[in-house]
Design an enzyme around this catalytic site. Structure first.
Site, mmCIF file in Angstrom:
data_model
loop_
_atom_site.group_PDB
_atom_site.id
_atom_site.type_symbol
_atom_site.label_atom_id
_atom_site.label_comp_id
_atom_site.label_asym_id
_atom_site.label_seq_id
_atom_site.Cartn_x
_atom_site.Cartn_y
_atom_site.Cartn_z
ATOM 1 N N ASP A 196 -6.719 -2.524 4.327
ATOM 2 C CA ASP A 196 -5.136 -1.837 4.731
ATOM 3 C C ASP A 196 -4.884 -1.913 6.354
ATOM 4 O OD1 ASP A 196 -4.967 -1.379 1.841
ATOM 5 O OD2 ASP A 196 -5.852 0.708 2.069
ATOM 6 N N GLU A 243 -10.326 -6.455 7.310
ATOM 7 C CA GLU A 243 -10.257 -5.000 7.217
ATOM 8 C C GLU A 243 -9.241 -4.154 6.376
ATOM 9 O OE1 GLU A 243 -9.760 -1.421 10.704
ATOM 10 O OE2 GLU A 243 -10.205 -3.234 11.405
ATOM 11 N N HIS A 255 0.784 -1.155 -0.006
ATOM 12 C CA HIS A 255 0.093 -0.092 -0.083
ATOM 13 C C HIS A 255 0.896 1.320 -0.183
ATOM 14 C CE1 HIS A 255 -3.639 2.370 0.926
ATOM 15 N NE2 HIS A 255 -2.916 3.080 1.613
HETATM 16 C C1 GRF Z 1 1.233 0.481 -6.193
HETATM 17 O O1 GRF Z 1 1.238 1.884 -5.779
HETATM 18 C C2 GRF Z 1 0.745 -0.352 -4.886
HETATM 19 O O2 GRF Z 1 0.919 0.296 -3.652
HETATM 20 C C3 GRF Z 1 -0.882 -0.246 -5.025
HETATM 21 O O3 GRF Z 1 -0.927 -0.229 -6.253
HETATM 22 C C4 GRF Z 1 -0.029 0.100 -7.191
HETATM 23 C C5 GRF Z 1 0.352 -0.967 -7.967
HETATM 24 O O4 GRF Z 1 1.122 -0.527 -9.037
HETATM 25 N N1 GRF Z 1 -1.428 -1.144 -4.028
HETATM 26 P P1 GRF Z 1 1.900 -1.615 -10.312
HETATM 27 O O5 GRF Z 1 0.495 -1.958 -10.986
HETATM 28 O O6 GRF Z 1 2.617 -2.642 -9.385
HETATM 29 O O7 GRF Z 1 2.894 -0.616 -11.035
#
Ligand code: GRF
Length: 212
Positions: free
Chosen positions: A144, A142, A108
């Protein structure tokens, strides 16, 4: 360890995991990639690396639970031991999350518990935070909120905007996600009864990698 990666979009984190595997920095094997979108660029990345792909489009399933069941069946078929969410843009049903508890991780783009949900870079800028980053955590029902494992931390510069922060956070993600996957594969990180352990000790707060 057999790994499946769930994606919806670009897949740069998937690419980082593929690269780690190719460089033999990962003792696990990505056995399959599931996308809920047929046009996700991540699928091209997987095919390029000769990894099996499955498109399971949420919109053709009547409910979230039936969609999740289809993914669950595919994961069982691949005998998956670790599910890696990498830009997977669907909320998962409680039943699915429980079935994979302790075996599913997410990344995240914020220093959780700060800024759960969307638009994290903008929210960091609005608040005027000095630090920002990304968090790898086990997935729980829940959103994140599961046990956090590793955070990449960066300092917000005066000239930063949403684009520069997104780029810098992404670069950190590509370092910390393969690291956590490897720690799980080699059992440096383990999960028991809702709790994460690092080298056998309860991980009460996430490890941090700081890039200033
Ligand atoms: C990332 O910023 C990640 O933190 C979020 O979704 C984005 C995915 O980017 N969960 P990618 O598709 O791996 O380039």
């Amino acid at each position: 360890m057999k790994i499946a990666v769930l994606v919806s979009g670009n897949g740069s984190n998937l690419q980082a995991l593929i690269d780690a595997q190719l460089a033999q920095h990962c003792s696990g094997t990505i056995v399959g990639v599931i996308s809920n979108k047929a046009d996700a660029f991540a699928l091209q990345r997987a095919k390029q690396a000769n990894i099996e792909t499955q498109v399971i489009e949420h919109k053709v399933y009547p409910t979230r639970e039936v969609f999740d069941d289809a993914m669950h069946q595919q994961l069982l078929e691949w005998e998956v031991e670790l599910v890696v969410l990498a830009g997977f843009m669907r909320i998962l049903s409680e039943k699915f999350v429980r079935a994979w508890e302790g075996k599913m991780i997410n990344i995240h783009p914020s220093l959780l518990p700060l800024y759960k949900g969307m638009h994290t870079h903008q929210r960091v800028l609005n608040t005027g935070d000095v630090f920002h980053g990304c968090t790898v955590h086990y997935v729980t029902a829940e959103l994140d909120a599961g046990p956090a494992l590793l955070q990449g931390v960066l300092q917000v510069h005066q000239h930063d905007n949403v684009e520069t922060l997104a780029k810098r956070v992404h670069e950190l993600e590509h370092v910390i996600y393969p690291q956590v996957v490897e720690w799980i594969c080699n059992q440096t990180i383990q999960h028991q009864a809702g709790q994460a352990f690092y080298k056998g000790q309860p991980l009460l707060k996430p490890l941090q990698l700081c890039q200033m």
